[in-house]
Design an enzyme around this catalytic site. Structure first.
Site, short mmCIF file in Angstrom:
data_model
loop_
_atom_site.label_atom_id
_atom_site.label_comp_id
_atom_site.label_asym_id
_atom_site.label_seq_id
_atom_site.Cartn_x
_atom_site.Cartn_y
_atom_site.Cartn_z
N CYS A 1 49.10 6.42 -23.65
CA CYS A 1 48.26 7.19 -24.57
C CYS A 1 49.00 8.45 -25.00
CB CYS A 1 46.94 7.55 -23.90
SG CYS A 1 45.84 8.46 -25.02
N CYS B 1 46.79 11.77 -24.80
CA CYS B 1 46.56 12.22 -23.42
C CYS B 1 47.85 12.69 -22.76
CB CYS B 1 45.91 11.10 -22.61
SG CYS B 1 44.22 10.70 -23.17
#
Length: 181
Positions: free
Chosen positions: A135, A138
């Site tokens: 991700c 993130c």
């Protein structure tokens, strides 16, 4: 020989680089940029995120000789939260929809603030899991959070390397029985 070392030795010859990196990073002299809690908590978070049961169990068993139960639990907590948030935020990013991105997630994430350890360590554990899960948002957020809490760039890089090698080991261990058949 520990279970972790046995798994490392089980990596086939085509994964020799992974085997060597695994040994050097998780060995006693590996990753001097990290405290023991940061190193082993990040290893637990990455192993949980990589979803290989035997590797996770071996990492946790070895980590238990280096860190306290609270650190291990926080690492598992970070991996669990990242399993949810990495999917959510990656999907929102892929949708490329301004209206969707402005909406609050509406997902319970209290453990991001209530994990019982130093925030800089928890950010590194979240980083390790986010790297494994791929991700981008993130990963950036946890790098920024780690830096905000005083983590130096070499320590951030160390966690990224560790997560990459643990993910690679899990991938190869999953594939090895199929390759032998």
């Amino acid at each position: 020989m520990t279970t972790l070392e046995s798994l490392r030795q089980a990596l086939p010859e085509y994964a020799k680089d992974i085997r060597l990196n695994f040994g050097s990073l998780l060995g006693p002299e590996g990753l001097p940029e990290l405290s023991a809690a940061q190193k082993w908590g990040s290893a637990i978070a990455a192993a949980v995120a990589a979803r290989h049961h035997a590797l996770t169990a071996a990492v946790e068993a070895e980590a238990s000789t280096h860190v306290d139960a609270a650190t291990a639990e926080a690492a598992r907590t970070a991996a669990a939260l990242m399993a949810m948030t990495n999917v959510y935020y990656r999907a929102v990013h892929m949708a490329d929809d301004a209206d969707l991105s402005r909406l609050p997630p509406g997902l319970r994430m209290n453990a991001l603030a209530k994990h019982g350890i130093a925030q800089n360590d928890f950010e590194l554990f979240g980083l390790a899991a986010s790297v494994v899960k791929g991700c981008e948002g993130c990963t950036r957020a946890h790098i920024d959070g780690a830096r905000k809490h005083g983590v130096a760039t070499p320590a951030v890089q160390a966690v990224i390397k560790l997560a990459a090698v643990i993910h690679a080991a899990a991938t190869v261990l999953d594939a090895a029985p199929a390759a032998a058949a």
